[in-house]
Write an enzyme that holds these catalytic residues in place. Structure first.
Site, PDB file in Angstrom:
ATOM      1  N   ILE A  12      11.014  23.551 -17.848  1.00 16.47           N
ATOM      2  CA  ILE A  12      10.175  22.761 -17.124  1.00 16.47           C
ATOM      3  C   ILE A  12       8.806  23.425 -16.811  1.00 16.47           C
ATOM      4  CG2 ILE A  12       9.409  21.601 -14.907  1.00 16.47           C
ATOM      5  CD1 ILE A  12      12.843  21.786 -14.547  1.00 16.47           C
ATOM      6  N   ASP A  31       7.017  36.027 -16.867  1.00 12.72           N
ATOM      7  CA  ASP A  31       8.394  35.598 -17.315  1.00 12.72           C
ATOM      8  C   ASP A  31       8.846  36.607 -18.038  1.00 12.72           C
ATOM      9  OD1 ASP A  31       9.497  32.264 -17.973  1.00 12.72           O
ATOM     10  OD2 ASP A  31      10.664  34.111 -18.624  1.00 12.72           O
ATOM     11  N   ASN A  32      10.225  36.664 -17.439  1.00 12.57           N
ATOM     12  CA  ASN A  32      11.132  37.735 -18.034  1.00 12.57           C
ATOM     13  C   ASN A  32      11.861  37.441 -19.374  1.00 12.57           C
ATOM     14  OD1 ASN A  32      13.366  36.314 -17.314  1.00 12.57           O
ATOM     15  ND2 ASN A  32      13.935  37.592 -15.837  1.00 12.57           N
ATOM     16  N   GLY A  36      13.708  31.710 -21.106  1.00 16.41           N
ATOM     17  CA  GLY A  36      12.603  31.284 -21.513  1.00 16.41           C
ATOM     18  C   GLY A  36      12.088  31.668 -22.688  1.00 16.41           C
ATOM     19  N   ALA A  74      10.684  30.422 -11.653  1.00 21.73           N
ATOM     20  CA  ALA A  74      11.790  31.446 -12.107  1.00 21.73           C
ATOM     21  C   ALA A  74      13.017  31.584 -11.324  1.00 21.73           C
ATOM     22  CB  ALA A  74      10.730  32.598 -11.895  1.00 21.73           C
ATOM     23  N   TYR A 141      24.352  27.988  -6.250  1.00 24.15           N
ATOM     24  CA  TYR A 141      22.890  27.697  -6.866  1.00 24.15           C
ATOM     25  C   TYR A 141      21.959  26.925  -5.791  1.00 24.15           C
ATOM     26  CZ  TYR A 141      19.474  24.880  -9.376  1.00 24.15           C
ATOM     27  OH  TYR A 141      18.428  24.511  -9.599  1.00 24.15           O
ATOM     28  N   LEU A 190      23.981  18.120 -19.756  1.00 28.99           N
ATOM     29  CA  LEU A 190      24.642  17.050 -20.477  1.00 28.99           C
ATOM     30  C   LEU A 190      23.886  16.441 -21.774  1.00 28.99           C
ATOM     31  CD1 LEU A 190      26.961  14.982 -20.412  1.00 28.99           C
ATOM     32  CD2 LEU A 190      25.360  13.739 -19.087  1.00 28.99           C
ATOM     33  N   GLY A 284      32.047  22.419  -7.951  1.00 30.99           N
ATOM     34  CA  GLY A 284      30.777  22.347  -7.321  1.00 30.99           C
ATOM     35  C   GLY A 284      30.001  21.205  -7.855  1.00 30.99           C
TER      36      GLY A 284
HETATM   37  N1  LIG Z   1      16.637  21.676 -15.259  1.00 27.92           N
HETATM   38  C1  LIG Z   1      16.876  20.891 -14.205  1.00 27.92           C
HETATM   39  O1  LIG Z   1      17.428  19.801 -14.323  1.00 27.92           O
HETATM   40  C2  LIG Z   1      16.638  21.547 -13.131  1.00 27.92           C
HETATM   41  C3  LIG Z   1      16.749  20.382 -11.891  1.00 27.92           C
HETATM   42  C4  LIG Z   1      16.272  21.182 -10.454  1.00 27.92           C
HETATM   43  C5  LIG Z   1      15.614  22.048 -10.085  1.00 27.92           C
HETATM   44  N2  LIG Z   1      15.294  23.103 -11.625  1.00 27.92           N
HETATM   45  C6  LIG Z   1      14.739  24.142 -11.082  1.00 27.92           C
HETATM   46  O2  LIG Z   1      13.712  24.210 -11.863  1.00 27.92           O
HETATM   47  C7  LIG Z   1      13.258  25.464 -12.240  1.00 27.92           C
HETATM   48  C8  LIG Z   1      12.842  25.725 -13.665  1.00 27.92           C
HETATM   49  O3  LIG Z   1      14.284  25.256 -14.519  1.00 27.92           O
HETATM   50  P1  LIG Z   1      14.421  25.143 -16.124  1.00 27.92           P
HETATM   51  O4  LIG Z   1      15.253  24.140 -16.312  1.00 27.92           O
HETATM   52  O5  LIG Z   1      12.976  25.050 -16.616  1.00 27.92           O
HETATM   53  O6  LIG Z   1      15.066  26.466 -16.236  1.00 27.92           O
HETATM   54  P2  LIG Z   1      14.647  27.671 -17.562  1.00 27.92           P
HETATM   55  O7  LIG Z   1      15.882  28.712 -17.263  1.00 27.92           O
HETATM   56  O8  LIG Z   1      14.296  27.046 -18.590  1.00 27.92           O
HETATM   57  O9  LIG Z   1      13.459  28.165 -16.900  1.00 27.92           O
HETATM   58  C9  LIG Z   1      13.317  29.411 -15.813  1.00 27.92           C
HETATM   59  C10 LIG Z   1      12.150  30.425 -16.236  1.00 27.92           C
HETATM   60  O10 LIG Z   1      12.417  31.499 -15.518  1.00 27.92           O
HETATM   61  C11 LIG Z   1      12.246  32.647 -16.171  1.00 27.92           C
HETATM   62  N3  LIG Z   1      12.816  33.628 -15.043  1.00 27.92           N
HETATM   63  C12 LIG Z   1      13.993  33.662 -14.429  1.00 27.92           C
HETATM   64  N4  LIG Z   1      14.183  34.682 -13.821  1.00 27.92           N
HETATM   65  C13 LIG Z   1      13.084  35.514 -13.701  1.00 27.92           C
HETATM   66  C14 LIG Z   1      12.595  36.350 -13.106  1.00 27.92           C
HETATM   67  N5  LIG Z   1      13.330  37.097 -12.048  1.00 27.92           N
HETATM   68  N6  LIG Z   1      11.354  36.898 -13.410  1.00 27.92           N
HETATM   69  C15 LIG Z   1      10.632  36.166 -14.399  1.00 27.92           C
HETATM   70  N7  LIG Z   1      11.011  35.081 -14.915  1.00 27.92           N
HETATM   71  C16 LIG Z   1      12.289  34.744 -14.613  1.00 27.92           C
HETATM   72  C17 LIG Z   1      13.212  32.407 -17.449  1.00 27.92           C
HETATM   73  O11 LIG Z   1      13.138  33.280 -18.382  1.00 27.92           O
HETATM   74  C18 LIG Z   1      12.920  30.920 -17.767  1.00 27.92           C
HETATM   75  O12 LIG Z   1      11.669  31.126 -18.682  1.00 27.92           O
HETATM   76  C19 LIG Z   1      14.472  26.468 -11.853  1.00 27.92           C
HETATM   77  O13 LIG Z   1      13.926  27.259 -10.653  1.00 27.92           O
HETATM   78  C20 LIG Z   1      15.474  25.573 -11.335  1.00 27.92           C
HETATM   79  O14 LIG Z   1      16.221  25.983 -10.351  1.00 27.92           O
HETATM   80  C21 LIG Z   1      15.781  22.900 -12.780  1.00 27.92           C
HETATM   81  O1  LIG Z   2      29.117  19.060 -21.147  1.00 29.15           O
HETATM   82  C1  LIG Z   2      29.037  18.358 -20.107  1.00 29.15           C
HETATM   83  C2  LIG Z   2      27.925  18.807 -19.553  1.00 29.15           C
HETATM   84  C3  LIG Z   2      27.834  18.218 -18.233  1.00 29.15           C
HETATM   85  N1  LIG Z   2      28.412  17.075 -17.591  1.00 29.15           N
HETATM   86  C4  LIG Z   2      28.403  16.459 -16.529  1.00 29.15           C
HETATM   87  O2  LIG Z   2      26.953  15.691 -16.773  1.00 29.15           O
HETATM   88  C5  LIG Z   2      26.522  15.873 -15.319  1.00 29.15           C
HETATM   89  C6  LIG Z   2      25.135  16.337 -15.396  1.00 29.15           C
HETATM   90  O3  LIG Z   2      25.189  17.924 -15.543  1.00 29.15           O
HETATM   91  P1  LIG Z   2      24.153  18.845 -16.285  1.00 29.15           P
HETATM   92  O4  LIG Z   2      23.251  18.197 -17.227  1.00 29.15           O
HETATM   93  O5  LIG Z   2      24.716  20.224 -16.445  1.00 29.15           O
HETATM   94  O6  LIG Z   2      23.285  19.012 -15.030  1.00 29.15           O
HETATM   95  P2  LIG Z   2      23.670  19.383 -13.250  1.00 29.15           P
HETATM   96  O7  LIG Z   2      24.680  20.228 -13.273  1.00 29.15           O
HETATM   97  O8  LIG Z   2      23.765  17.946 -12.525  1.00 29.15           O
HETATM   98  O9  LIG Z   2      22.463  20.152 -12.797  1.00 29.15           O
HETATM   99  C7  LIG Z   2      21.086  19.830 -13.163  1.00 29.15           C
HETATM  100  O10 LIG Z   2      20.466  18.901 -11.959  1.00 29.15           O
HETATM  101  C8  LIG Z   2      20.492  19.621 -10.741  1.00 29.15           C
HETATM  102  C9  LIG Z   2      19.887  18.831  -9.768  1.00 29.15           C
HETATM  103  O11 LIG Z   2      20.784  17.451  -9.968  1.00 29.15           O
HETATM  104  C10 LIG Z   2      19.664  20.898 -10.874  1.00 29.15           C
HETATM  105  O12 LIG Z   2      19.592  21.425  -9.680  1.00 29.15           O
HETATM  106  C11 LIG Z   2      20.305  21.806 -12.014  1.00 29.15           C
HETATM  107  O13 LIG Z   2      19.463  22.870 -12.041  1.00 29.15           O
HETATM  108  C12 LIG Z   2      20.210  21.222 -13.271  1.00 29.15           C
HETATM  109  O14 LIG Z   2      20.954  21.947 -14.246  1.00 29.15           O
HETATM  110  C13 LIG Z   2      27.271  16.551 -14.375  1.00 29.15           C
HETATM  111  O15 LIG Z   2      27.962  15.552 -13.757  1.00 29.15           O
HETATM  112  C14 LIG Z   2      28.395  17.577 -15.222  1.00 29.15           C
HETATM  113  O16 LIG Z   2      29.597  17.358 -14.847  1.00 29.15           O
HETATM  114  C15 LIG Z   2      29.821  16.794 -18.656  1.00 29.15           C
HETATM  115  O17 LIG Z   2      30.430  15.840 -18.353  1.00 29.15           O
HETATM  116  N2  LIG Z   2      29.773  17.474 -19.646  1.00 29.15           N
END
Ligand SMILES: NC(=O)c1ccc[n+]([C@@H]2O[C@H](COP(=O)([O-])OP(=O)(O)OC[C@H]3O[C@@H](n4cnc5c(N)ncnc54)[C@H](O)[C@@H]3O)[C@@H](O)[C@H]2O)c1
Ligand SMILES: O=c1ccn([C@@H]2O[C@H](COP(=O)(O)OP(=O)(O)O[C@H]3O[C@H](CO)[C@@H](O)[C@H](O)[C@H]3O)[C@@H](O)[C@H]2O)c(=O)[nH]1
Length: 332
Positions: A12, A31-32, A36, A74, A141, A190, A284
């Site tokens: 993101i 970023d570490n 990423g 991060a 988380y 997913l 969870g």
């Molecule tokens: N992907 C989703 O669906 C989702 C949903 C809700 C919230 N979020 C939140 O959005 C943010 C970004 O998610 P994402 O899916 O892009 O994850 P991502 O893992 O792709 O991005 C996180 C980035 O932060 C960097 N990072 C982690 N810890 C660090 C540290 N201590 N110092 C420096 N860099 C660090 C990682 O290397 C990575 O590039 C996260 O905070 C996550 O909790 C994501």
């Molecule tokens: O192989 C798989 C992977 C996932 N799921 C299901 O698919 C749904 C979505 O899962 P996933 O894509 O892993 O996302 P979430 O666990 O819902 O979490 C995402 O969405 C959250 C917000 O709803 C964020 O906080 C998290 O960072 C982000 O990873 C969930 O019901 C999972 O149980 C499966 O059934 N099979």
């Protein structure tokens, strides 16, 4: 004046850096690279590789640049990993933000946009979920994100650091022009996992639980396109610059799709049969998470553009077809 993006090499974060650059912002990325990729950071942004928990490293960046605001992605963010290793999540997510805030206080930086999550709500009491609904996370988380939200509230009271907390629902898709995509390693989300089946990189998809209290028994989630999420950060910065008040917003589409519906959509788009097996519930996981984002629409003027599931999945599919290994080993 620059915007500091912590975690800007991630999924993101990298999409948000692109939008910031298109808005002519000077962008500094920290970023570490633990999850990423260097290759996800566009050249116009200045990348510092290091950990936000290293305060001296952060201080140098704040010394070298005139930072006006921070966008903080991060974190570790996998629900199941957090259940198995909660201390890792307290360490990186809570302690990491603590270090960042200390440096912000020291350098008098007063604006932060924070990536929070639907996982702060736990099992929802209302659908769609409002920002004012109770927050009772069902996994570490979500708990660490909620703890960080509370830290931000106290930091506002004490030091006047204003925040916009964005509680994203399930972020999906890739940049619509194919410039950037999703590359988590290991992948647990997913949609990318189903697309790996479509690419024949994986034999089948496991459905984590088909006995939930939902129409087809599988979990329901609110999927939102990554560029729509990125856009919300631009609006959040504008809000902080304009009215200098703190706020919390949900970011989702207000529509829920079950795991089975997502799989069917991938079948339709890719013409691949996508074999499935039912496996036990993942610890969870709440049954249903659907956002009300009316507040973000009204107050931030947020207008999600890529709201239908097919657009989200087809943008991801286009990226994965061109980048079957993600950013690849060169990405680091
Ligand atoms: N992907 C989703 O669906 C989702 C949903 C809700 C919230 N979020 C939140 O959005 C943010 C970004 O998610 P994402 O899916 O892009 O994850 P991502 O893992 O792709 O991005 C996180 C980035 O932060 C960097 N990072 C982690 N810890 C660090 C540290 N201590 N110092 C420096 N860099 C660090 C990682 O290397 C990575 O590039 C996260 O905070 C996550 O909790 C994501
Ligand atoms: O192989 C798989 C992977 C996932 N799921 C299901 O698919 C749904 C979505 O899962 P996933 O894509 O892993 O996302 P979430 O666990 O819902 O979490 C995402 O969405 C959250 C917000 O709803 C964020 O906080 C998290 O960072 C982000 O990873 C969930 O019901 C999972 O149980 C499966 O059934 N099979």
């Amino acid at each position: 004046m620059a915007v500091l993006v912590c975690g800007g090499a991630g999924y993101i974060g990298s999409h948000t850096v692109l939008e910031l650059l298109e808005h002519q912002e000077e962008v500094i990325v920290v970023d570490n690279l633990v999850t990423g990729s260097r290759a996800a950071v566009l050249e116009k942004a200045r990348l510092y590789i290091g950990d936000i928990q290293e305060e001296q490293f952060l201080e140098k960046i704040f010394e070298n640049h005139q930072i006006n605001a921070v966008i903080h992605f991060a974190a570790n963010s996998l629900v199941s990993e957090s259940v198995n290793d909660p201390l890792k999540y307290y360490q990186n997510n809570v302690h990491g933000t603590l270090c960042l805030l200390k440096i912000m206080v020291k350098f008098n930086v007063k604006k932060i946009v924070f990536s929070s999550t639907a996982a702060t709500y736990g099992e929802p009491v209302n659908i769609p979920i409002l920002e004012t609904d109770p927050t009772n996370p069902t996994n570490p988380y979500g708990e660490t994100k909620l703890t960080t939200e509370k830290m931000l509230r106290w930091a506002d009271d004490a030091y006047g650091i204003k925040h916009v907390i964005l509680r994203y629902f399930n972020v999906a898709g890739a940049h619509i022009d194919g410039k950037l995509g999703e590359d988590h390693s290991p992948e647990t989300h997913l949609i990318p996992l189903i697309l790996q089946v479509a690419l024949d990189k994986r034999d089948e998809i496991l459905i984590f639980g088909a006995d939930y209290d939902t129409d087809d028994g599988t979990c329901v989630r609110d999927y939102i396109h990554v560029t729509d999420i990125a856009q919300a950060h631009i609006l959040a910065l504008e809000k902080l610059n304009n009215d200098n008040t703190s706020a919390i917003y949900n970011l989702g589409n207000g529509k829920g799709f079950s795991v089975k519906e997502v799989i069917d959509c991938v079948r339709k788009l890719t013409k691949h049969p996508i074999p499935v097996s039912i496996s036990p519930r993942r610890p969870g996981d709440p049954a249903i998470l659907i956002a009300s984002s009316k507040k973000a629409v009204k107050e931030l003027g947020w207008k999600p553009k890529y709201g239908d599931l097919e657009t989200m999945i087809s943008s991801a599919w286009e990226w994965f077809k061109k980048h079957p290994e993600g950013y690849g080993s060169n990405g680091k």
